[in-house]
Design a protein around this motif. Structure first.
Motif, PDB file in Angstrom:
ATOM      1  N   THR A  99       0.832  -1.206   0.000  1.00  0.00           N
ATOM      2  CA  THR A  99       0.000   0.000   0.000  1.00  0.00           C
ATOM      3  C   THR A  99       0.868   1.259   0.000  1.00  0.00           C
ATOM      4  N   THR A 100       1.930   1.235   0.794  1.00  0.00           N
ATOM      5  CA  THR A 100       2.846   2.384   0.845  1.00  0.00           C
ATOM      6  C   THR A 100       3.494   2.623  -0.507  1.00  0.00           C
ATOM      7  N   ARG A 101       3.884   1.537  -1.175  1.00  0.00           N
ATOM      8  CA  ARG A 101       4.514   1.663  -2.498  1.00  0.00           C
ATOM      9  C   ARG A 101       3.572   2.337  -3.489  1.00  0.00           C
ATOM     10  N   ILE A 102       2.325   1.905  -3.516  1.00  0.00           N
ATOM     11  CA  ILE A 102       1.351   2.478  -4.443  1.00  0.00           C
ATOM     12  C   ILE A 102       1.055   3.932  -4.087  1.00  0.00           C
ATOM     13  N   ALA A 103       0.931   4.217  -2.777  1.00  0.00           N
ATOM     14  CA  ALA A 103       0.662   5.596  -2.344  1.00  0.00           C
ATOM     15  C   ALA A 103       1.799   6.526  -2.750  1.00  0.00           C
ATOM     16  N   LYS A 104       3.037   6.066  -2.603  1.00  0.00           N
ATOM     17  CA  LYS A 104       4.180   6.883  -3.006  1.00  0.00           C
ATOM     18  C   LYS A 104       4.163   7.170  -4.502  1.00  0.00           C
ATOM     19  N   SER A 105       3.773   6.175  -5.284  1.00  0.00           N
ATOM     20  CA  SER A 105       3.701   6.355  -6.733  1.00  0.00           C
ATOM     21  C   SER A 105       2.629   7.382  -7.099  1.00  0.00           C
ATOM     22  N   LEU A 106       1.477   7.289  -6.443  1.00  0.00           N
ATOM     23  CA  LEU A 106       0.391   8.240  -6.706  1.00  0.00           C
ATOM     24  C   LEU A 106       0.802   9.656  -6.319  1.00  0.00           C
ATOM     25  N   LEU A 107       1.451   9.799  -5.168  1.00  0.00           N
ATOM     26  CA  LEU A 107       1.873  11.123  -4.714  1.00  0.00           C
ATOM     27  C   LEU A 107       2.990  11.686  -5.586  1.00  0.00           C
ATOM     28  N   SER A 108       3.830  10.801  -6.109  1.00  0.00           N
ATOM     29  CA  SER A 108       4.884  11.249  -7.022  1.00  0.00           C
ATOM     30  C   SER A 108       4.271  11.849  -8.285  1.00  0.00           C
ATOM     31  N   ASP A 109       3.207  11.218  -8.790  1.00  0.00           N
ATOM     32  CA  ASP A 109       2.509  11.767  -9.955  1.00  0.00           C
ATOM     33  C   ASP A 109       1.880  13.116  -9.612  1.00  0.00           C
ATOM     34  N   ALA A 110       1.325  13.220  -8.406  1.00  0.00           N
ATOM     35  CA  ALA A 110       0.680  14.475  -7.990  1.00  0.00           C
ATOM     36  C   ALA A 110       1.684  15.610  -7.859  1.00  0.00           C
ATOM     37  N   ARG A 111       2.930  15.272  -7.542  1.00  0.00           N
ATOM     38  CA  ARG A 111       3.957  16.304  -7.375  1.00  0.00           C
ATOM     39  C   ARG A 111       4.692  16.613  -8.684  1.00  0.00           C
ATOM     40  N   GLY A 112       4.324  15.952  -9.754  1.00  0.00           N
ATOM     41  CA  GLY A 112       4.975  16.208 -11.032  1.00  0.00           C
ATOM     42  C   GLY A 112       4.843  17.665 -11.452  1.00  0.00           C
ATOM     43  N   GLY A 113       5.928  18.247 -11.907  1.00  0.00           N
ATOM     44  CA  GLY A 113       5.922  19.631 -12.349  1.00  0.00           C
ATOM     45  C   GLY A 113       6.270  20.637 -11.271  1.00  0.00           C
ATOM     46  N   LEU A 114       6.235  20.225 -10.006  1.00  0.00           N
ATOM     47  CA  LEU A 114       6.516  21.164  -8.925  1.00  0.00           C
ATOM     48  C   LEU A 114       7.993  21.565  -8.890  1.00  0.00           C
ATOM     49  N   ARG A 115       8.876  20.633  -9.238  1.00  0.00           N
ATOM     50  CA  ARG A 115      10.298  20.973  -9.270  1.00  0.00           C
ATOM     51  C   ARG A 115      10.586  22.031 -10.335  1.00  0.00           C
ATOM     52  N   ALA A 116       9.845  21.958 -11.444  1.00  0.00           N
ATOM     53  CA  ALA A 116      10.024  22.958 -12.502  1.00  0.00           C
ATOM     54  C   ALA A 116       9.607  24.337 -12.011  1.00  0.00           C
ATOM     55  N   LEU A 117       8.482  24.405 -11.286  1.00  0.00           N
ATOM     56  CA  LEU A 117       8.049  25.685 -10.729  1.00  0.00           C
ATOM     57  C   LEU A 117       9.059  26.208  -9.715  1.00  0.00           C
ATOM     58  N   GLU A 118       9.607  25.298  -8.923  1.00  0.00           N
ATOM     59  CA  GLU A 118      10.617  25.690  -7.940  1.00  0.00           C
ATOM     60  C   GLU A 118      11.855  26.259  -8.632  1.00  0.00           C
ATOM     61  N   LEU A 119      12.255  25.614  -9.730  1.00  0.00           N
ATOM     62  CA  LEU A 119      13.414  26.089 -10.484  1.00  0.00           C
ATOM     63  C   LEU A 119      13.156  27.466 -11.074  1.00  0.00           C
ATOM     64  N   ILE A 120      11.966  27.672 -11.616  1.00  0.00           N
ATOM     65  CA  ILE A 120      11.633  28.973 -12.199  1.00  0.00           C
ATOM     66  C   ILE A 120      11.647  30.056 -11.132  1.00  0.00           C
ATOM     67  N   ALA A 121      11.078  29.753  -9.961  1.00  0.00           N
ATOM     68  CA  ALA A 121      11.055  30.732  -8.870  1.00  0.00           C
ATOM     69  C   ALA A 121      12.466  31.095  -8.413  1.00  0.00           C
ATOM     70  N   THR A 122      13.404  30.178  -8.629  1.00  0.00           N
ATOM     71  CA  THR A 122      14.788  30.423  -8.216  1.00  0.00           C
ATOM     72  C   THR A 122      15.573  31.206  -9.261  1.00  0.00           C
ATOM     73  N   ILE A 123      15.441  30.796 -10.532  1.00  0.00           N
ATOM     74  CA  ILE A 123      16.316  31.383 -11.555  1.00  0.00           C
ATOM     75  C   ILE A 123      15.765  32.668 -12.163  1.00  0.00           C
ATOM     76  N   ALA A 124      14.456  32.898 -12.084  1.00  0.00           N
ATOM     77  CA  ALA A 124      13.896  34.119 -12.690  1.00  0.00           C
ATOM     78  C   ALA A 124      14.494  35.395 -12.082  1.00  0.00           C
TER      79      ALA A 124
END
Length: 207
Positions: A99-124
């Motif tokens: 169950t933990t493995r599947i939950a981590k996979s689902l949450l990883s999909d939900a967090r997709g794209g957030l690192r890109a926003l974080e990078l933009i907030a840093t480099i802009a």
């Protein structure tokens, strides 16, 4: 359009790069809102709570039927937990791990794209600062060449144009940072709901 091109040209390559980042940021924000909506991130989890109520009451079939096929993160995790708990080939500990493995996979999909926003907030802002520094260098070089014949108005104009990139960088970074915080808050709330649901499923229900 001509005015826009002229405005961007005043800031040089740095301002063009920031303009491109602004388009990417806007696209990411709209895409993330759509994705999280598809994942049921803003739902109240009523269907999942009702399914868990059936499960805890001993009616596993009704619980699973209530949320089977639903696309929300909470429902998918609950289905995975119920199925893992009922799997005779899994021990209680193994069922929790699955169950933990599947939950981590689902949450990883939900967090997709957030690192890109974080990078933009840093480099802009850094791009904005770089453009300003380069613009100031060019302005003072022109001042040195002009010598005593330098026109203060021309120098002020060069500095003003150089500062455009700093303002533009901050204008992109601020909404990117705000959106990032908002999305992270939404995903964290969903994660807390998923952990709560999993605990309820594993601590009480059909054997």
């Amino acid at each position: 359009m001509t005015d826009l091109v002229e405005f961007l040209s005043r800031g040089g390559p740095a301002l063009w790069a920031i303009a491109a980042l602004s388009v990417v940021t806007l696209a990411l924000i709209f895409w993330k809102i759509w994705q999280l909506a598809q994942m049921g991130a803003w739902s109240d989890g009523t269907q999942t709570d009702e399914a868990i109520g059936h499960w805890q009451g001993g009616d596993a079939a009704s619980g699973l039927r209530h949320i089977s096929g639903r696309r929300s993160l909470r429902a998918q995790m609950a289905v995975a937990a119920m199925e893992a708990r009922q799997d005779p080939g899994l021990t209680a500990e193994a069922a929790r791990e699955e169950t933990t493995r599947i939950a981590k996979s689902l949450l990883s999909d939900a967090r997709g794209g957030l690192r890109a926003l974080e990078l933009i907030a840093t480099i802009a802002p850094l791009l904005g600062l770089l453009g300003t520094v380069l613009g100031m260098i060019a302005a003072f070089q022109a001042l040195q060449v002009a010598g005593t014949r330098a026109d203060p108005a021309t120098l002020a104009g060069g500095i003003w144009e150089a500062l455009l990139t700093t303002a533009a960088g901050m204008a992109v970074a601020i909404p990117a940072s705000m959106a990032l915080t908002w999305f992270e808050t939404v995903v964290d709330r969903v994660q807390a709901d998923m952990e709560d649901a999993a605990t309820r499923i594993f601590t009480r229900g059909p054997r």
